[in-house]
Design an enzyme around this catalytic site. Structure first.
Site, PDB file in Angstrom:
ATOM      1  N   HIS A  34       3.692   5.685  -6.468  1.00 20.10           N
ATOM      2  CA  HIS A  34       3.401   4.697  -7.508  1.00 20.10           C
ATOM      3  C   HIS A  34       2.352   5.307  -8.436  1.00 20.10           C
ATOM      4  CE1 HIS A  34      -0.173   4.073  -5.123  1.00 20.10           C
ATOM      5  NE2 HIS A  34       0.542   3.696  -4.079  1.00 20.10           N
ATOM      6  N   GLU A  35       1.907   4.517  -9.408  1.00 23.42           N
ATOM      7  CA  GLU A  35       0.968   5.033 -10.416  1.00 23.42           C
ATOM      8  C   GLU A  35      -0.326   5.564  -9.782  1.00 23.42           C
ATOM      9  OE1 GLU A  35       0.901   5.595 -13.909  1.00 23.42           O
ATOM     10  OE2 GLU A  35       3.039   5.539 -13.486  1.00 23.42           O
ATOM     11  N   HIS A  37      -0.635   7.264  -6.952  1.00 21.98           N
ATOM     12  CA  HIS A  37      -0.359   8.664  -6.601  1.00 21.98           C
ATOM     13  C   HIS A  37      -0.244   9.517  -7.867  1.00 21.98           C
ATOM     14  CE1 HIS A  37       1.739   6.525  -3.121  1.00 21.98           C
ATOM     15  NE2 HIS A  37       0.890   7.311  -2.502  1.00 21.98           N
ATOM     16  N   ASP A 151      -8.659   4.818  -0.430  1.00 24.05           N
ATOM     17  CA  ASP A 151      -8.895   5.049   1.001  1.00 24.05           C
ATOM     18  C   ASP A 151     -10.271   5.694   1.138  1.00 24.05           C
ATOM     19  OD1 ASP A 151      -6.065   4.421   2.180  1.00 24.05           O
ATOM     20  OD2 ASP A 151      -5.726   5.622   0.389  1.00 24.05           O
ATOM     21  N   SER A 187       1.702   1.718  -1.348  1.00 21.37           N
ATOM     22  CA  SER A 187       3.113   1.718  -0.945  1.00 21.37           C
ATOM     23  C   SER A 187       3.412   0.481  -0.104  1.00 21.37           C
ATOM     24  CB  SER A 187       3.436   2.976  -0.155  1.00 21.37           C
ATOM     25  OG  SER A 187       3.125   4.115  -0.930  1.00 21.37           O
ATOM     26  N   ARG A 188       2.405  -0.024   0.602  1.00 27.32           N
ATOM     27  CA  ARG A 188       2.629  -1.177   1.478  1.00 27.32           C
ATOM     28  C   ARG A 188       2.766  -2.490   0.692  1.00 27.32           C
ATOM     29  NH1 ARG A 188      -0.785   1.942   5.348  1.00 27.32           N
ATOM     30  NH2 ARG A 188       0.613   2.444   7.065  1.00 27.32           N
TER      31      ARG A 188
HETATM   32  P1  AMP Z   1      -0.668   7.699   0.785  1.00 24.60           P
HETATM   33  O1  AMP Z   1       0.677   8.075   0.266  1.00 24.60           O
HETATM   34  O2  AMP Z   1      -0.864   6.235   0.964  1.00 24.60           O
HETATM   35  O3  AMP Z   1      -1.058   8.523   2.000  1.00 24.60           O
HETATM   36  O4  AMP Z   1      -1.701   8.109  -0.340  1.00 24.60           O
HETATM   37  C1  AMP Z   1      -1.766   9.422  -0.805  1.00 24.60           C
HETATM   38  C2  AMP Z   1      -2.998   9.581  -1.659  1.00 24.60           C
HETATM   39  O5  AMP Z   1      -2.917   8.682  -2.770  1.00 24.60           O
HETATM   40  C3  AMP Z   1      -4.296   9.236  -0.912  1.00 24.60           C
HETATM   41  O6  AMP Z   1      -5.299  10.155  -1.316  1.00 24.60           O
HETATM   42  C4  AMP Z   1      -4.596   7.837  -1.396  1.00 24.60           C
HETATM   43  O7  AMP Z   1      -5.968   7.527  -1.340  1.00 24.60           O
HETATM   44  C5  AMP Z   1      -4.108   7.921  -2.822  1.00 24.60           C
HETATM   45  N1  AMP Z   1      -3.826   6.591  -3.341  1.00 24.60           N
HETATM   46  C6  AMP Z   1      -2.942   5.679  -2.865  1.00 24.60           C
HETATM   47  N2  AMP Z   1      -2.993   4.547  -3.595  1.00 24.60           N
HETATM   48  C7  AMP Z   1      -3.943   4.725  -4.540  1.00 24.60           C
HETATM   49  C8  AMP Z   1      -4.476   3.923  -5.585  1.00 24.60           C
HETATM   50  N3  AMP Z   1      -4.054   2.688  -5.812  1.00 24.60           N
HETATM   51  N4  AMP Z   1      -5.450   4.452  -6.366  1.00 24.60           N
HETATM   52  C9  AMP Z   1      -5.901   5.707  -6.146  1.00 24.60           C
HETATM   53  N5  AMP Z   1      -5.443   6.519  -5.180  1.00 24.60           N
HETATM   54  C10 AMP Z   1      -4.475   6.037  -4.386  1.00 24.60           C
END
Ligand code: AMP
Length: 284
Positions: A34-35, A37, A151, A187-188
């Site tokens: 999503h945006e 990432h 996170d 993503s959730r």
């Molecule tokens: P994930 O796919 O959830 O493991 O996230 C991958 C990376 O994207 C991690 O460094 C997350 O902290 C970051 N991330 C996910 N959602 C966001 C968001 N809304 N804003 C900023 N970074 C994000």
């Protein structure tokens, strides 16, 4: 954009860049992009010559009753999005490629800062994160690695083991990307029903209100209690509502910058968010 699914293939793809001493930027994700990432990837694009993004749903960071099997896997769609933001290499390995078939005997455990907040409800989660991020950093060997402040605790854990293990990478935190109504993108969020999606932005609204109240003199105890109560009334099951110093140490009162943390479940969906509240604004 190239897609690599093996460590060997990725290394071969990066060989020329390494030989030419190009600046390699790396973004680790679990996909379903999503945006949030994509903003990490844009930041990498801005600062680096070569951008590598991994998509790997890492089994070792999910608890036995968590959503590993159901986690959304949307590789084709993700691949298009990454091409649009000019990612150079997508690394999408299998579990076997990352973990092999031999038993693993090594653990990477960061003490103290993993012990509360998300570490309490998700035992072993940060060991899984530390392990996979260490492996990915060893595989990609980037100059810069970008992680989201969404996170916050994870980012602190990564910075800690990168320092403790002398991993030669600069870790860069990227601010939270939010939907128009304030909900932190995740993503959730896709698990939420239409009704739940309307309720979810309350988390950020409460964080903002609390920030303003702290600056007007309310105590941490008061605002934390009120966030908890409002979330419960809105239908959340609260996991934690906490305040910490920016380095995650405990704070009793608002006499320095603090981070407000929320983790709460709406139905089966666990949402997290945080907000840094600057102390200087109070006195400045
Ligand atoms: P994930 O796919 O959830 O493991 O996230 C991958 C990376 O994207 C991690 O460094 C997350 O902290 C970051 N991330 C996910 N959602 C966001 C968001 N809304 N804003 C900023 N970074 C994000």
């Amino acid at each position: 954009m190239k897609t690599e699914t093996t460590i060997q293939g990725l290394s071969a793809s990066l060989q020329t860049a390494r030989a030419a001493r190009k600046v390699i930027g790396f973004v680790a994700t679990m996909g379903n992009l999503h945006e949030g990432h994509l903003n990490l990837v844009r930041e990498a694009r801005r600062l680096c010559d070569v951008v590598v993004v991994s998509i790997f749903v890492n089994p070792t960071q999910f608890g036995p009753n968590e959503d590993f099997d159901n986690y959304p896997r949307t590789l084709e769609q993700d691949s298009h999005l990454l091409a649009e933001v000019e990612c150079d290499i997508l690394f999408a390995p299998s579990v076997e490629q990352m973990y092999g078939t031999q038993p693993r005997l090594t653990t990477i455990h960061v003490e103290k800062i993993t012990e509360d907040l998300c570490g309490l409800q998700r035992p072993g989660h940060f060991d899984g994160v530390a392990l996979v991020v260490t492996k990915l950093l060893n595989i990609v060997q980037p100059t810069y690695a970008f992680f989201g402040e969404k996170d916050y605790q994870q980012l602190a854990v990564i910075k800690q083991f990168v320092q403790d293990l002398s991993i030669p990478v600069d870790v860069i935190g990227v601010p939270i990307t939010r939907a128009g109504d304030g909900l932190a993108l995740s993503s959730r969020n896709g698990y939420l029903t239409v009704e739940q999606r309307k309720i979810a932005p309350i988390i950020y609204q409460l964080l903002q209100t609390s920030s303003a109240r702290l600056k007007e003199g309310a105590t941490l105890d008061m605002v934390l209690r009120d966030i908890r109560q409002s979330l419960t009334e809105a239908g959340f099951v609260v996991d934690y509502v906490e305040a910490r110093a920016v380095n995650l140490s405990h704070v009793e009162s608002f006499e320095q910058d603090v981070v407000l943390f929320v983790a709460a479940k709406l139905g089966n969906t666990r949402l997290i968010d945080n907000l840094v509240v600057k102390y200087s604004k109070l006195i400045g």
